[in-house]
Write a protein that holds these residues in place. Structure first.
Motif, short mmCIF file in Angstrom:
data_model
loop_
_atom_site.label_atom_id
_atom_site.label_comp_id
_atom_site.label_asym_id
_atom_site.label_seq_id
_atom_site.Cartn_x
_atom_site.Cartn_y
_atom_site.Cartn_z
N LYS A 135 0.24 -2.85 -1.39
CA LYS A 135 -0.19 -2.05 -0.24
C LYS A 135 -1.61 -2.42 0.19
CE LYS A 135 -0.73 1.66 2.52
NZ LYS A 135 0.11 2.11 3.63
N THR A 148 -0.97 -2.17 8.95
CA THR A 148 0.05 -1.97 7.93
C THR A 148 0.88 -0.72 8.26
OG1 THR A 148 -1.43 -2.95 6.29
CG2 THR A 148 0.45 -1.72 5.47
N GLU A 190 4.90 0.07 8.77
CA GLU A 190 5.65 1.03 7.96
C GLU A 190 6.43 2.02 8.82
OE1 GLU A 190 2.29 0.97 4.39
OE2 GLU A 190 2.43 2.67 5.77
#
Length: 333
Positions: A292, A298, A302
């Protein structure tokens, strides 16, 4: 009258939650988004609206408030039910999926996506006597309007990404910018640290603030102590910005009737973004999995993963689009 049951409830209206809401609309889910603040944008917009965001692909050097504005425009393409100024006080597993209890109402949802980041934030305060009288006057813990510091002499205390970003953001408008850190090196992104070293920002390293006194002229006389030394020096500035980070508070989650696997206060998720509670997914800075990286970019990746997982759970026979360009938003597209 039969209660409405949403396909998915997104808890949190920061960048991750906003993009999840848009993608839920793309997948034509019956969805709601709940945000405790009176506006969308979360901590990014509330604390750092003028901060430059660097990690969004194809959007170089975009300001946080501009990014939030564009996310809001994007959400209007496929609008879902959005409730602002509501705090989720409990999520209870039931026969329909989940009962969502807020401080205003109760609703029902087949699945839940948590997009709360690290929860409520409290700045790490400067550990110096008698600084309370200066707070929000000449001592600040974040910058909401950079114009407030135009033609001012400013010292920023901190050594991470945000401190470096603040120094570079204020350099063009402040009269003078100092960046003080207790180490010789900075923990920011390498590129930004290189820009810092090329800038006119004066580096005060390795020092810690020991004392702040107000002068008769209204300025601040700073006493800085050199690390691992008895050496001290003075610096006169108009304002001090302390950026020692924030302590997170996930009381909202701990009060829910659900028990999550956690690691260092982050919710553990799998590759589908599902938590240890079946039907509950989580995205953004508040989740952890191998590899992560806590970036907004990011979280944007997700969000569609979580929404797709929701679709697969509720409508297992529904075929997912190969990519977003295969989704038709309107008859004119």
């Amino acid at each position: 009258m039969e209660e409405q049951v949403y396909d998915v409830t997104i808890v949190g209206g920061g960048p991750a939650g906003m993009f999840a809401a848009f993608y839920a609309g793309l997948r034509e889910l019956n969805a709601q988004l709940i945000e405790s603040l009176p506006q969308l944008g979360g901590q990014v917009d509330a604390l750092y609206p003028e901060k430059t965001i660097l990690d969004i692909a194809g959007l170089p050097n975009i300001q946080a408030n501009q990014m939030i504005s564009q996310l809001q425009q994007q959400m209007q393409e496929t609008p879902i039910d959005t409730f602002l100024g509501e705090t989720v006080t409990d999520v209870v597993k039931d026969e329909q999926g989940f009962k969502i209890v807020t401080d205003r109402r109760t609703s029902y949802s087949k699945t839940v996506i948590i997009a709360l980041g690290n929860g409520a934030f409290t700045p790490r305060k400067l550990a110096i006597d008698n600084v309370e009288q200066l707070e929000n006057k000449q001592l600040f813990y974040y910058v909401t309007h950079k114009e407030d510091f135009r033609d001012r002499r400013v010292l920023i205390a901190g050594g991470g990404d945000s401190a470096v970003d603040m120094a570079l953001m204020l350099e063009p408008i402040a009269k003078q910018v100092h960046l003080m850190h207790r180490r010789e090196t900075f923990r920011g992104l390498e590129h930004e640290v290189s820009l810092l070293k090329q800038s006119s920002v004066t580096l005060q390293v390795p020092y810690l603030l020991k004392q702040i006194e107000k002068t008769s002229a209204g300025a601040l006389d700073l006493t800085m102590k050199k690390m691992k030394s008895d050496e001290e020096k003075h610096l006169e500035v108009d304002d001090v910005i302390v950026n020692y980070g924030f302590t997170s508070d996930n009381k909202a989650l701990t009060s829910w009737s659900l028990d999550f696997d956690e690691q260092r206060h982050d919710i553990v998720v799998n590759s589908d973004m599902q938590t240890s509670v079946a039907g509950v997914y989580a995205i953004g800075d508040g989740v952890i999995y191998p590899g992560k990286v806590k970036l907004i970019a990011t979280a944007f990746g997700e969000a569609p993963t979580a929404i797709s997982s929701v679709v697969n759970q509720i409508y297992p026979g529904k075929r997912a689009p190969i990519h977003s360009t295969s989704i038709k938003l309107s008859e004119n597209q």
